[in-house]
Scaffold this motif. Structure first.
Motif, short mmCIF file in Angstrom:
data_model
loop_
_atom_site.label_atom_id
_atom_site.label_comp_id
_atom_site.label_asym_id
_atom_site.label_seq_id
_atom_site.Cartn_x
_atom_site.Cartn_y
_atom_site.Cartn_z
N ALA A 115 0.83 -1.20 0.00
CA ALA A 115 0.00 0.00 0.00
C ALA A 115 0.86 1.24 0.00
O ALA A 115 1.90 1.29 0.67
CB ALA A 115 -0.92 0.00 1.22
N ASP A 116 0.42 2.24 -0.73
CA ASP A 116 1.12 3.52 -0.79
C ASP A 116 0.35 4.62 -0.08
O ASP A 116 0.69 5.79 -0.18
CB ASP A 116 1.35 3.92 -2.25
CG ASP A 116 2.22 2.92 -3.00
OD1 ASP A 116 3.18 2.42 -2.38
OD2 ASP A 116 1.94 2.64 -4.17
N PHE A 117 -0.72 4.28 0.65
CA PHE A 117 -1.53 5.29 1.31
C PHE A 117 -1.34 5.23 2.83
O PHE A 117 -0.89 4.23 3.37
CB PHE A 117 -3.01 5.12 0.97
CG PHE A 117 -3.64 3.89 1.56
CD1 PHE A 117 -4.24 3.91 2.81
CD2 PHE A 117 -3.67 2.69 0.85
CE1 PHE A 117 -4.83 2.78 3.34
CE2 PHE A 117 -4.25 1.55 1.38
CZ PHE A 117 -4.83 1.60 2.63
N LYS A 118 -1.66 6.32 3.50
CA LYS A 118 -1.75 6.36 4.95
C LYS A 118 -3.22 6.32 5.34
O LYS A 118 -4.04 7.02 4.75
CB LYS A 118 -1.08 7.61 5.52
CG LYS A 118 0.44 7.56 5.49
CD LYS A 118 0.98 6.51 6.47
CE LYS A 118 2.50 6.53 6.53
NZ LYS A 118 3.03 5.50 7.45
N LEU A 119 -3.55 5.51 6.31
CA LEU A 119 -4.94 5.34 6.70
C LEU A 119 -5.51 6.64 7.26
O LEU A 119 -4.92 7.26 8.15
CB LEU A 119 -5.03 4.23 7.76
CG LEU A 119 -6.43 3.88 8.25
CD1 LEU A 119 -7.27 3.32 7.12
CD2 LEU A 119 -6.34 2.87 9.40
N ASP A 120 -6.66 7.06 6.72
CA ASP A 120 -7.36 8.25 7.20
C ASP A 120 -8.27 7.82 8.35
O ASP A 120 -9.37 7.34 8.13
CB ASP A 120 -8.16 8.89 6.07
CG ASP A 120 -8.94 10.11 6.53
OD1 ASP A 120 -8.74 10.55 7.69
OD2 ASP A 120 -9.76 10.62 5.75
N THR A 121 -7.80 8.01 9.58
CA THR A 121 -8.57 7.54 10.74
C THR A 121 -9.74 8.44 11.07
O THR A 121 -10.51 8.14 11.98
CB THR A 121 -7.65 7.41 11.96
OG1 THR A 121 -7.00 8.67 12.22
CG2 THR A 121 -6.60 6.33 11.75
N SER A 122 -9.89 9.58 10.35
CA SER A 122 -11.04 10.45 10.59
C SER A 122 -12.29 9.95 9.87
O SER A 122 -13.40 10.42 10.16
CB SER A 122 -10.73 11.88 10.14
OG SER A 122 -10.57 11.95 8.73
N SER A 123 -12.14 9.02 8.94
CA SER A 123 -13.31 8.48 8.23
C SER A 123 -14.08 7.52 9.14
O SER A 123 -13.52 6.94 10.08
CB SER A 123 -12.87 7.75 6.96
OG SER A 123 -12.14 6.58 7.28
N ASP A 124 -15.38 7.35 8.84
CA ASP A 124 -16.18 6.39 9.60
C ASP A 124 -15.60 4.98 9.45
O ASP A 124 -15.54 4.21 10.41
CB ASP A 124 -17.63 6.37 9.10
CG ASP A 124 -18.38 7.65 9.41
OD1 ASP A 124 -17.89 8.45 10.24
OD2 ASP A 124 -19.46 7.85 8.83
#
Length: 335
Positions: A115-124
């Motif tokens: 994976a090349d993304f960082k997890l967006d923990t602000s999403s539901d």
């Protein structure tokens, strides 16, 4: 952040390698599949991992200790939970219901990813997906113009999407997930006799939970021997620049090593060509052998062989073979 890892399955497609160890403990580039999975999830999270909850069958105390050590390796507390009956994905997760609060990642332990993304923990919630050529074999998602997931479709017979769900999910509110899973169990809501996570996801979406996709760049399966050998190859490519892929305690004599390879502690390589894309476990001996694109696990003895696309277990004696092999633990094979 907590990680919940359901891994109670028998791993029948990986036999004979899962007759003596659970599939998630089969090594990929020198580390168990489940350790690679937990470490890779930790890398895409912004926050420290507080707990890793492993949901297992009767795997024994030695396996349980290995799992606790894996949690400790990412700075987390490890906990062990048991699923005695295979009653579906929702039931499996609820076997660790004590861990379902706060931010939670649920990751089924039969897949790895790049994976090349960082997890967006602000999403539901985030559902990790990969574009596939044949979506009819997978559960897929549909999205709207706001990059929100609108539908979950299981093994579509007509094309609706090519974004397949890979079995890793993030939930901002673990307690809410727990209540939705409990609702399925309390009301005996099943699909083909099993309690399924996708039913809870659908209910949550209908109540306003906004799920977004986490698009990975590569999805690596560990479902059978050939897939696992390929995953080992890809993983060695990912980590080829890391130090100590060849242990300083390994003894290599009159041999050619073609990177990328992993060679474990106290392995002994003599008069051989090893690589590319080979993983050799600790205390394994390889002599008078040419081996490429293969996994040889711990404490085995391979001599006078020519191997490729092969998977050899632990405590194996293998002599004089020129083959594509899948050999389980504690076997002896001689010409």
């Amino acid at each position: 952040m907590k990680i919940i890892v359901p891994m109670a399955g028998m791993g029948k497609r990986m036999r004979p390698h899962t007759l003596t160890v659970p599939k998630p403990l089969v090594p990929i580039a020198g580390k168990p599949i489940v350790q690679r999975l937990v470490e890779d999830i930790a890398k895409v999270c912004h926050e420290p991992i507080e707990q890793v909850a492993f949901i297992i069958g009767d795997f024994g105390k030695e396996v349980e200790q290995k799992l606790l050590d894996i949690a400790a390796s990412v700075g987390a507390k490890g906990t062990i939970h048991y699923q005695d009956q295979p009653l579906g994905t929702a039931h499996a997760i609820m076997c660790a219901k004590e861990a379902l609060d706060g931010k939670v990642v649920v990751a089924f332990a039969d897949t790895l990813f790049k994976a090349d993304f960082k997890l967006d923990t602000s999403s539901d919630g985030t559902i990790w997906v990969q574009q596939v050529a044949d979506p009819s074999a997978f559960g897929v998602i549909k999205m709207n113009g706001q990059n929100e997931i609108t539908d979950f479709v299981e093994k579509p017979t007509e094309f609706v999407s090519d974004l397949a769900i890979i079995g890793i999910y993030y939930f901002q509110d673990g307690a809410y997930l727990r209540s939705e899973l409990q609702y399925l169990l309390d009301n005996n809501i099943t699909d083909k006799g099993e309690y399924q996570l996708t039913n809870a996801l659908e209910n949550m979406k209908n109540k306003g939970t906004k799920f977004v996709p986490g698009k990975i760049s590569e999805w690596l399966d560990c479902g059978n021997k050939n897939a696992t050998v390929y995953t080992n190859q890809r993983y060695l490519e990912y980590i080829k620049d890391e130090k100590d892929l060849v242990s300083p305690s390994a003894r290599i004599t009159n041999s050619v090593i073609i990177p990328p390879v992993f060679i474990g502690d106290e392995a002994v390589i003599t008069n051989s060509v090893v690589g590319p894309h080979v993983s050799v476990g600790k205390k394994t001996g390889i002599s008078d052998t040419v081996i490429s694109n293969s996994i040889v696990q711990e404490s085995s003895d391979v001599r006078n062989s020519n191997l490729t696309n092969s998977m050899v277990g632990s405590f194996v004696t293998l002599q004089g073979k020129q083959s594509d092999l899948s050999v389980g633990d504690y076997n002896t094979i001689r010409d």
